[in-house]
Design a protein around this motif. Sequence first.
Motif, PDB file in Angstrom:
ATOM      1  N   LEU A   8       0.833  -1.202   0.000  1.00 24.46           N
ATOM      2  CA  LEU A   8       0.000   0.000   0.000  1.00 24.46           C
ATOM      3  C   LEU A   8       0.869   1.254   0.000  1.00 24.46           C
ATOM      4  O   LEU A   8       0.591   2.224  -0.718  1.00 24.46           O
ATOM      5  N   ALA A   9       1.921   1.203   0.799  1.00 22.98           N
ATOM      6  CA  ALA A   9       2.834   2.341   0.843  1.00 22.98           C
ATOM      7  C   ALA A   9       3.499   2.564  -0.508  1.00 22.98           C
ATOM      8  O   ALA A   9       3.685   3.707  -0.956  1.00 22.98           O
ATOM      9  N   MET A  10       3.844   1.467  -1.165  1.00 23.06           N
ATOM     10  CA  MET A  10       4.449   1.585  -2.489  1.00 23.06           C
ATOM     11  C   MET A  10       3.484   2.236  -3.467  1.00 23.06           C
ATOM     12  O   MET A  10       3.851   3.093  -4.277  1.00 23.06           O
ATOM     13  N   VAL A  11       2.200   1.822  -3.388  1.00 19.80           N
ATOM     14  CA  VAL A  11       1.202   2.368  -4.311  1.00 19.80           C
ATOM     15  C   VAL A  11       0.937   3.837  -3.997  1.00 19.80           C
ATOM     16  O   VAL A  11       0.902   4.691  -4.893  1.00 19.80           O
ATOM     17  N   LYS A  12       0.741   4.152  -2.691  1.00 22.71           N
ATOM     18  CA  LYS A  12       0.376   5.513  -2.311  1.00 22.71           C
ATOM     19  C   LYS A  12       1.551   6.483  -2.382  1.00 22.71           C
ATOM     20  O   LYS A  12       1.392   7.627  -2.811  1.00 22.71           O
ATOM     21  N   ILE A  13       2.715   6.016  -1.957  1.00 23.33           N
ATOM     22  CA  ILE A  13       3.860   6.930  -1.856  1.00 23.33           C
ATOM     23  C   ILE A  13       4.723   6.877  -3.113  1.00 23.33           C
ATOM     24  O   ILE A  13       4.880   7.878  -3.820  1.00 23.33           O
ATOM     25  N   VAL A  14       5.268   5.696  -3.388  1.00 24.64           N
ATOM     26  CA  VAL A  14       6.189   5.591  -4.528  1.00 24.64           C
ATOM     27  C   VAL A  14       5.462   5.825  -5.839  1.00 24.64           C
ATOM     28  O   VAL A  14       5.887   6.634  -6.676  1.00 24.64           O
ATOM     29  N   ALA A  15       4.325   5.100  -6.017  1.00 22.98           N
ATOM     30  CA  ALA A  15       3.583   5.276  -7.266  1.00 22.98           C
ATOM     31  C   ALA A  15       3.017   6.699  -7.357  1.00 22.98           C
ATOM     32  O   ALA A  15       3.009   7.314  -8.433  1.00 22.98           O
ATOM     33  N   GLY A  16       2.535   7.237  -6.202  1.00 20.80           N
ATOM     34  CA  GLY A  16       2.017   8.605  -6.204  1.00 20.80           C
ATOM     35  C   GLY A  16       3.093   9.616  -6.559  1.00 20.80           C
ATOM     36  O   GLY A  16       2.852  10.541  -7.355  1.00 20.80           O
ATOM     37  N   PHE A  17       4.281   9.437  -5.980  1.00 19.96           N
ATOM     38  CA  PHE A  17       5.408  10.325  -6.302  1.00 19.96           C
ATOM     39  C   PHE A  17       5.775  10.196  -7.780  1.00 19.96           C
ATOM     40  O   PHE A  17       6.075  11.196  -8.444  1.00 19.96           O
ATOM     41  N   SER A  18       5.755   8.971  -8.278  1.00 18.51           N
ATOM     42  CA  SER A  18       6.088   8.748  -9.690  1.00 18.51           C
ATOM     43  C   SER A  18       5.088   9.447 -10.602  1.00 18.51           C
ATOM     44  O   SER A  18       5.468  10.039 -11.622  1.00 18.51           O
ATOM     45  N   ASN A  19       3.798   9.368 -10.238  1.00 21.91           N
ATOM     46  CA  ASN A  19       2.776  10.036 -11.051  1.00 21.91           C
ATOM     47  C   ASN A  19       2.973  11.549 -11.045  1.00 21.91           C
ATOM     48  O   ASN A  19       2.828  12.212 -12.084  1.00 21.91           O
ATOM     49  N   LYS A  20       3.266  12.119  -9.864  1.00 19.79           N
ATOM     50  CA  LYS A  20       3.506  13.557  -9.787  1.00 19.79           C
ATOM     51  C   LYS A  20       4.749  13.961 -10.573  1.00 19.79           C
ATOM     52  O   LYS A  20       4.776  14.991 -11.246  1.00 19.79           O
ATOM     53  N   ALA A  21       5.785  13.104 -10.472  1.00 19.31           N
ATOM     54  CA  ALA A  21       7.015  13.382 -11.226  1.00 19.31           C
ATOM     55  C   ALA A  21       6.734  13.349 -12.723  1.00 19.31           C
ATOM     56  O   ALA A  21       7.243  14.181 -13.493  1.00 19.31           O
ATOM     57  N   ALA A  22       5.887  12.384 -13.146  1.00 17.09           N
ATOM     58  CA  ALA A  22       5.522  12.300 -14.561  1.00 17.09           C
ATOM     59  C   ALA A  22       4.724  13.525 -14.988  1.00 17.09           C
ATOM     60  O   ALA A  22       4.887  14.046 -16.104  1.00 17.09           O
ATOM     61  N   GLU A  23       3.859  14.012 -14.077  1.00 15.50           N
ATOM     62  CA  GLU A  23       3.066  15.202 -14.376  1.00 15.50           C
ATOM     63  C   GLU A  23       3.955  16.427 -14.529  1.00 15.50           C
ATOM     64  O   GLU A  23       3.770  17.234 -15.452  1.00 15.50           O
ATOM     65  N   VAL A  24       4.925  16.588 -13.628  1.00 16.99           N
ATOM     66  CA  VAL A  24       5.875  17.700 -13.729  1.00 16.99           C
ATOM     67  C   VAL A  24       6.675  17.597 -15.019  1.00 16.99           C
ATOM     68  O   VAL A  24       6.901  18.590 -15.724  1.00 16.99           O
ATOM     69  N   ASP A  25       7.084  16.361 -15.322  1.00 15.69           N
ATOM     70  CA  ASP A  25       7.858  16.140 -16.544  1.00 15.69           C
ATOM     71  C   ASP A  25       7.046  16.524 -17.776  1.00 15.69           C
ATOM     72  O   ASP A  25       7.552  17.150 -18.706  1.00 15.69           O
ATOM     73  N   THR A  26       5.744  16.140 -17.753  1.00 18.98           N
ATOM     74  CA  THR A  26       4.893  16.405 -18.916  1.00 18.98           C
ATOM     75  C   THR A  26       4.566  17.888 -19.062  1.00 18.98           C
ATOM     76  O   THR A  26       4.681  18.458 -20.155  1.00 18.98           O
TER      77      THR A  26
END
Length: 744
Positions: free
Chosen positions: A675-693
């Motif tokens: 759950l932590a991986m999904v909420k934190i790591v995956a969430g951070f990855s999605n935000k990083a992808a959004e910033v990148d985009t």
Amino acid sequence: MSGSSSSEVVHSSMAEYAPLIILLPMLAMPVILFLGKVFNTNPTWKNTLKEGGIIALVAMGAALFISLAIIKDYLGSFSNNGDIFSLTWLNTAIWEGGASTTPISFGFGIYIDHITVMLLFVAAFLCFLINIFAIGYMNTDEINDNRNHRFYAEFVLFCAAMLGMVLSDSFLGLFIFWEIMGLCSYLLIGFYYERPSAASAAKKAFMTTRIGDVFLMIGLIMLWDLFGSLNYSVVFDPANIALVNPGSLQMALGMMFIGAIGKSAQFPLHVWLPDAMEGPTPVSALIHAATMVNAGLYLVARMFPFFGAESMSGELIDLAFIIASIGGITAVMAAAIAFVQDDLKKVLAYSTMSQLGYIFTGLGVALWLANTLDWHHDPAAHTIVVVAFGAALFHLFNHAMAKGMLFMASGSVIHEVHHAHHHLHHDDHGDDDEFDAQSMNNMGGLASKMPITATAMLVGSASIMGLPLIGGFWSKEGIIANAWRVALEDPRFLFPAACVLLGAGMTGFYMTRMWVKTFAGKPNNEVAAHVGPTNSWIKTPLFILTLVTLSSVLLAGMGFTHWAPDSEYSFLSDKGLVDGIIYELGHAFANHDAFFFVLTYVAIALSAILGPFMAMSLFGGKLEEGEDCKPWFKPVIALNNWVYNKYNWDNSGIATSGLAVALQNRLYIDKYYDLAMVKIVAGFSNKAAEVDTKIIDGAVKQIEDKSQKISTIVRSLTTGSARDYILWVAIGTLLIFFFIWGVA
């Protein structure tokens, strides 16, 4: 260490050949891979050379022979603790600012003391025996045909890495071989990579241990900053230790300890080890007994000179407490989860985690004693510190021998259950996919069918439980006693001391449950009823390790707990063998201190009486009518049957309770991590992808868009007409003329 009874310095004639212990298996890896690629379907390669298994066996046999020759020189006298061999790898310099540089050199060397010798024997001996077992296990299953060469190549590299880590003369060398082991564990756990569960388990093991490895690397960088070197000869020098800041040193060692937590599967980085059972059983035996999990213990054991330095007296006790507490938590937690496991290998996996917790607690206690007592000058304190440290190392030895035997015995059972099922359901492939050969629910009553395997499992279980006079009893009692010795001085240690005492009874329950569910009672199905004895390749290491485990009383009598940590002590230097055994028996069963006398019998009552009694009242029973077993099983089976018939009780309420469900779900720790991986790591990855985009890619695309618009305008001016070009040249000339005129 001072206070020895020996005075002869070792100058081993075989020590110069120590690099071959690492090189031989390492060089065997490309040879096996190359020959496997070229001769993969050749009958000689497959049947005579066992797809590289014999080449691996020769390499490991040679490594064991050289190891034994070196070990022989270190049994009767003490070592000089020097670098035996040194090879320069890289010469460079550190820039200090301006024109100032400091030359430094990196290299590899061999460092041998009694801790090295003990771990060297454990690794080389067990790797050799597991290699024998692997030939009988891997080469008789058609699923492994034409890919065993990959297994044996990865196997010998794994062994070489462990041997290299043990023999290395620096923390840098230790870290390099540590990482090679991490790679090999990934490859071997994921050997059946076509199975999603195996591929996932390999990635989980790799990523979880990498978390610990990042902290280990940080700790090593901090250690380098403190000492300017990672060589043992430098960092273990008391004069150099006296110059460093205690707080900084404790922080560096704490970072390194997190690396050990990951490698040895301790809470909270323990989640990878049960899933690692997806690898072939020889891999499980290798990880749990000979290599991977022992690496973390070895790292902590190597920290002893820091805690034992007089200049650090009383400065590192907080870290010692943390080490002991992590061990205590893991010992109880893993034992509790083992209660509800039906997979034979997973019971042993959680047993490994629990027993390693005992060893970490023992090491933490010994480090606290070394950091607080005046053991350099007080002979009584010296004995307490050395024996406490030795008890932890002795349990490492006993656990490795017993657990290697238990995993190979479990592999023997699984191998034959699988073959029995395949024989009965040869044409029913769908049923073959659904049948679980590792589940104890598909076993039962195998004591009469697999006597050597059942004997090995019985002796190994007794050693892990700490049954009096057998294997782990001699070391586990020492860990429990010293944990309570420290708890009487430092109340914080009441927690790990209580954990290891409670864990003794828990171990007695789950190990007895495992044995009686597998070997006692009646067969649970027709598959178990048709299981037969295993092959000689598998039987041989089981027989040898049974003898080694039963001979622990001899090692105890020879002074193992004093010899292992004290390089100035020799076997049998204080007492003869008989006198030593009598002393150990008296110390264990008739301790003159009333508190420790009572503590000993409480631990025995929990581990050898209460725990086994509870398990026998719920599981097992007498064998099938007409089935006979070896004489040494009959008292065990008879006791199990008597307890089961007289005291059997309905545990369905407990088995379906919320606690049992939580234990079956591993206390939901894996769930929350995911759950932590999904909420934190995956969430951070999605935000990083959004910033990148939106930002980075957005800026690039804006530049691109503007460039295209400018290009369109410029392109519209490019008409291809000579008149237009002449006009623009004329206009440009006039502009230049007026510009020059204006300047003038």
